[in-house]
Design a protein around this motif. Structure first.
Motif, PDB file in Angstrom:
ATOM      1  N   GLU A   1       0.821  -1.205   0.000  1.00 30.33           N
ATOM      2  CA  GLU A   1       0.000   0.000   0.000  1.00 30.33           C
ATOM      3  C   GLU A   1       0.858   1.259   0.000  1.00 30.33           C
ATOM      4  O   GLU A   1       0.544   2.222  -0.683  1.00 30.33           O
ATOM      5  N   ALA A   2       1.945   1.253   0.770  1.00 30.41           N
ATOM      6  CA  ALA A   2       2.846   2.416   0.787  1.00 30.41           C
ATOM      7  C   ALA A   2       3.462   2.628  -0.590  1.00 30.41           C
ATOM      8  O   ALA A   2       3.563   3.767  -1.062  1.00 30.41           O
ATOM      9  N   ASN A   3       3.850   1.553  -1.245  1.00 26.89           N
ATOM     10  CA  ASN A   3       4.414   1.667  -2.596  1.00 26.89           C
ATOM     11  C   ASN A   3       3.378   2.194  -3.575  1.00 26.89           C
ATOM     12  O   ASN A   3       3.678   3.028  -4.431  1.00 26.89           O
ATOM     13  N   ALA A   4       2.150   1.732  -3.458  1.00 27.82           N
ATOM     14  CA  ALA A   4       1.089   2.197  -4.352  1.00 27.82           C
ATOM     15  C   ALA A   4       0.824   3.685  -4.139  1.00 27.82           C
ATOM     16  O   ALA A   4       0.650   4.434  -5.106  1.00 27.82           O
ATOM     17  N   ARG A   5       0.815   4.139  -2.886  1.00 29.92           N
ATOM     18  CA  ARG A   5       0.603   5.561  -2.603  1.00 29.92           C
ATOM     19  C   ARG A   5       1.721   6.409  -3.186  1.00 29.92           C
ATOM     20  O   ARG A   5       1.485   7.518  -3.659  1.00 29.92           O
ATOM     21  N   SER A   6       2.946   5.876  -3.175  1.00 29.55           N
ATOM     22  CA  SER A   6       4.077   6.659  -3.676  1.00 29.55           C
ATOM     23  C   SER A   6       4.008   6.844  -5.191  1.00 29.55           C
ATOM     24  O   SER A   6       4.657   7.732  -5.729  1.00 29.55           O
ATOM     25  N   LYS A   7       3.194   6.046  -5.860  1.00 28.92           N
ATOM     26  CA  LYS A   7       3.075   6.126  -7.316  1.00 28.92           C
ATOM     27  C   LYS A   7       1.834   6.884  -7.764  1.00 28.92           C
ATOM     28  O   LYS A   7       1.584   6.991  -8.951  1.00 28.92           O
ATOM     29  N   THR A   8       1.052   7.407  -6.833  1.00 28.10           N
ATOM     30  CA  THR A   8      -0.223   8.023  -7.213  1.00 28.10           C
ATOM     31  C   THR A   8      -0.190   9.538  -7.192  1.00 28.10           C
ATOM     32  O   THR A   8      -1.193  10.175  -6.935  1.00 28.10           O
TER      33      THR A   8
END
Length: 91
Positions: free
Chosen positions: A72-79
């Motif tokens: 989830e942290a990785n996904a947030r960093s890409k949004t």
């Protein structure tokens, strides 16, 4: 078969705050509460709740919880959480 009179105890649903895997949907969520026969789950980072059958969820292991939070942290960093640089005055 479980239930009253079968001699097999019914499973106790996980308490609110427990991170679980909804195996029917292959989704990770946090137990928010119970509504009738269902558990109310919410994604780890918040969002819309969904109902899940208590028989179709299981608590996450420590490693699974770590991986889910990291994903989830990785996904947030890409949004689009980009740092905007300040523009010089008059520029």
């Amino acid at each position: 078969m479980s239930g009253p009179g079968s001699g097999v105890p019914e499973p106790v649903p996980p308490p609110p705050g427990t991170a679980v895997l909804d195996v029917e949907r292959d989704r990770v969520g946090v137990v928010m509460g119970h509504a009738g026969p269902y558990l109310q789950l919410r994604p780890l980072s918040g969002g819309r709740e969904w109902d899940a059958s208590p028989e179709r969820v299981r608590p996450l292991t420590a490693e699974e919880l770590f991986r889910a939070r990291l994903a989830e942290a990785n996904a947030r960093s890409k949004t689009g959480l980009r740092v905007q640089r300040a523009q010089p005055p008059g520029g």
